[in-house]
Scaffold this motif. Structure first.
Motif, PDB file in Angstrom:
ATOM      1  N   THR A 238     -11.389  -3.250   2.552  1.00 32.54           N
ATOM      2  CA  THR A 238     -12.463  -3.102   2.689  1.00 32.54           C
ATOM      3  C   THR A 238     -12.347  -4.081   4.023  1.00 32.54           C
ATOM      4  O   THR A 238     -13.890  -3.543   3.590  1.00 32.54           O
ATOM      5  CB  THR A 238     -11.487  -4.357   2.261  1.00 32.54           C
TER       6      THR A 238
ATOM      7  N   SER B 113      -6.479   1.387   8.061  1.00 35.68           N
ATOM      8  CA  SER B 113      -5.161  -0.135   7.563  1.00 35.68           C
ATOM      9  C   SER B 113      -4.774   0.488   9.250  1.00 35.68           C
ATOM     10  O   SER B 113      -3.515  -0.708   9.088  1.00 35.68           O
ATOM     11  CB  SER B 113      -4.320   0.084   6.511  1.00 35.68           C
TER      12      SER B 113
ATOM     13  N   GLU C  34      -8.540   1.234  -1.677  1.00 42.38           N
ATOM     14  CA  GLU C  34      -9.805   1.043  -1.652  1.00 42.38           C
ATOM     15  C   GLU C  34      -9.911  -0.564  -1.216  1.00 42.38           C
ATOM     16  O   GLU C  34     -10.469  -1.384  -0.454  1.00 42.38           O
ATOM     17  CB  GLU C  34     -10.482   0.772  -2.954  1.00 42.38           C
ATOM     18  N   VAL C  35      -8.995  -1.403  -1.896  1.00 42.99           N
ATOM     19  CA  VAL C  35      -8.519  -2.374  -1.487  1.00 42.99           C
ATOM     20  C   VAL C  35      -7.942  -2.497  -0.069  1.00 42.99           C
ATOM     21  O   VAL C  35      -8.017  -3.034   0.542  1.00 42.99           O
ATOM     22  CB  VAL C  35      -7.555  -2.937  -1.695  1.00 42.99           C
TER      23      VAL C  35
ATOM     24  N   ARG D 217      -7.559   3.303  -5.502  1.00 47.96           N
ATOM     25  CA  ARG D 217      -8.084   1.769  -6.248  1.00 47.96           C
ATOM     26  C   ARG D 217      -7.165   1.274  -5.048  1.00 47.96           C
ATOM     27  O   ARG D 217      -7.720   0.255  -4.139  1.00 47.96           O
ATOM     28  CB  ARG D 217      -7.773   1.308  -7.273  1.00 47.96           C
ATOM     29  N   ALA D 218      -5.778   1.829  -4.957  1.00 45.65           N
ATOM     30  CA  ALA D 218      -5.243   1.112  -3.188  1.00 45.65           C
ATOM     31  C   ALA D 218      -5.451   1.231  -1.967  1.00 45.65           C
ATOM     32  O   ALA D 218      -5.983   0.671  -1.290  1.00 45.65           O
ATOM     33  CB  ALA D 218      -3.574   1.453  -3.813  1.00 45.65           C
TER      34      ALA D 218
ATOM     35  N   LEU E 108       0.877  -1.029   0.072  1.00 41.18           N
ATOM     36  CA  LEU E 108      -0.526   0.119  -0.125  1.00 41.18           C
ATOM     37  C   LEU E 108       1.127   1.265   0.175  1.00 41.18           C
ATOM     38  O   LEU E 108       0.453   1.736  -0.788  1.00 41.18           O
ATOM     39  CB  LEU E 108      -0.863   0.241   0.883  1.00 41.18           C
TER      40      LEU E 108
END
Length: 352
Positions: A192, A334, A188-189, A185-186, A53
């Motif tokens: 999660t 995160s 978003e992943v 996108r990074a 990330l």
């Protein structure tokens, strides 16, 4: 041979024991003794998020900033070319009118053939005079035509260059959009398991201070820098000149609470000397910031965002959110549930 092996084993065991005692008895260094409670552990990646990330965010933000710098250069070049084209077109009008006048005079008076003009002279001197006059007229007409052709060529070249700059701008805008998508996108992943983005409620800072811009290259891009200057914070180690500049500017703006920058290991920009953690509390990182401490963090985050361009900010993390130059505030969930990795006790700053 067995007694020799047993003796060697005993010596090795004694050596290990001696080293262990030496480490245990070693006094704290002045920097360690002075470090406040709650300090992020040196050598550990407590920023939350994975190395993948951090690498994606760094690449996306750097790519976006590079593309924006290229876009700015192209737009500046376009403005120059537009002004140049306007001047050339004005000059072309003058040249065109001049050639038009010559053509009109020639049409009304009729062109005197070279042979007739020369044969009409009544004396050798008259013959030479008419030859010189004819040469001068021809040279004048030729010069006017050449100036017209050259001006038209310059206008065409300028127009072509202008078109190239417009295509370059479209390319850079596309790159910026892709880099924005990459970062989002990074996140978003990584997010999660996020249940809330906090709605930006923790980001209402009021700082209006302006930072002195960090040095740039002549074309507006950021020069490449290494971890080459001493880290002035208790973390020791090294940081980049641009990171030092951002740290000094923040202090000059009144943000003088505890800061830790360099870390020898972990992912992200800390080991590269391109990141600092700014404690929200006066004496160190501690627990979750509340009240005036959270207001301090809000204002500091707002300061870095307000001055993102002059300070070459890659991203800012504060209170489970991350600010990216391409996307603004996004959820950053995160962390590991502790104040350090959740960034609820310090503002993280990464620079280009």
């Amino acid at each position: 041979m067995a007694p020799v092996r047993r003796t060697a084993a005993r010596l090795a065991a004694l050596l290990v024991a001696a080293l262990a005692l030496g480490v245990a008895a070693a006094p704290l260094s002045p920097a360690s003794a002075a470090a406040p409670t709650g300090l992020l552990a040196v050598g550990h990646d407590d920023e939350g998020g994975s190395p993948a990330l951090h690498a994606q965010l760094e690449a996306a933000s750097k790519g976006w900033l590079d593309a924006r710098a290229a876009l700015n250069r192209s737009e500046q070049r376009q403005r120059q070319l537009t002004a140049q084209l306007k001047a050339v077109n004005a000059e072309l009008e003058v040249r065109d009118a001049k050639v038009g006048e010559i053509a009109e005079v020639a049409y009304r008076t009729g062109r005197l053939g070279t042979a007739a003009a020369l044969l009409g002279s009544s004396s050798p001197q008259g013959f030479l005079d008419r030859a010189a006059a004819l040469q001068q007229v021809a040279a004048h007409e030729d010069h006017a035509l050449r100036e017209l052709i050259d001006t038209r060529d310059r206008a065409n070249r300028t127009q072509t260059a202008l078109g190239a700059e417009i295509r370059e701008q479209r390319k850079q805008v596309t790159v910026m959009a892709k880099r924005k998508e990459q970062a989002e996108r990074a996140l978003e992943v990584a997010n999660t398991n996020a249940t809330s983005t906090d709605g930006g409620s923790g980001m209402q800072g009021t700082s209006r201070a302006d930072a002195t811009p960090a040095p740039r290259n002549a074309d507006g891009s950021w020069p490449s820098e290494s971890c080459s200057v001493k880290d002035p914070t208790p973390a020791n180690g090294c940081i980049t000149p641009r990171m030092l500049h951002a740290l000094q500017q923040a202090k000059a703006a009144g943000f003088t609470r505890y800061v830790s920058c360099y870390r020898p290991s972990g992912s992200g920009e800390h080991p590269k000397g391109r990141a600092c953690d700014f404690a929200a509390q006066k004496n160190g990182f501690g627990g979750v910031a509340t009240g005036g401490d959270k207001t301090y963090g809000n204002n500091l985050a707002a300061y870095f965002i307000r001055n993102a361009d002059p300070l070459a900010v890659l991203y800012v993390i504060w209170f489970k959110q991350i600010w990216l130059p391409s996307s603004g505030w996004k959820a950053y969930t995160s962390g590991n549930g502790d104040p350090s990795s959740d960034h609820t006790n310090h503002v993280h700053l990464s620079v280009y």
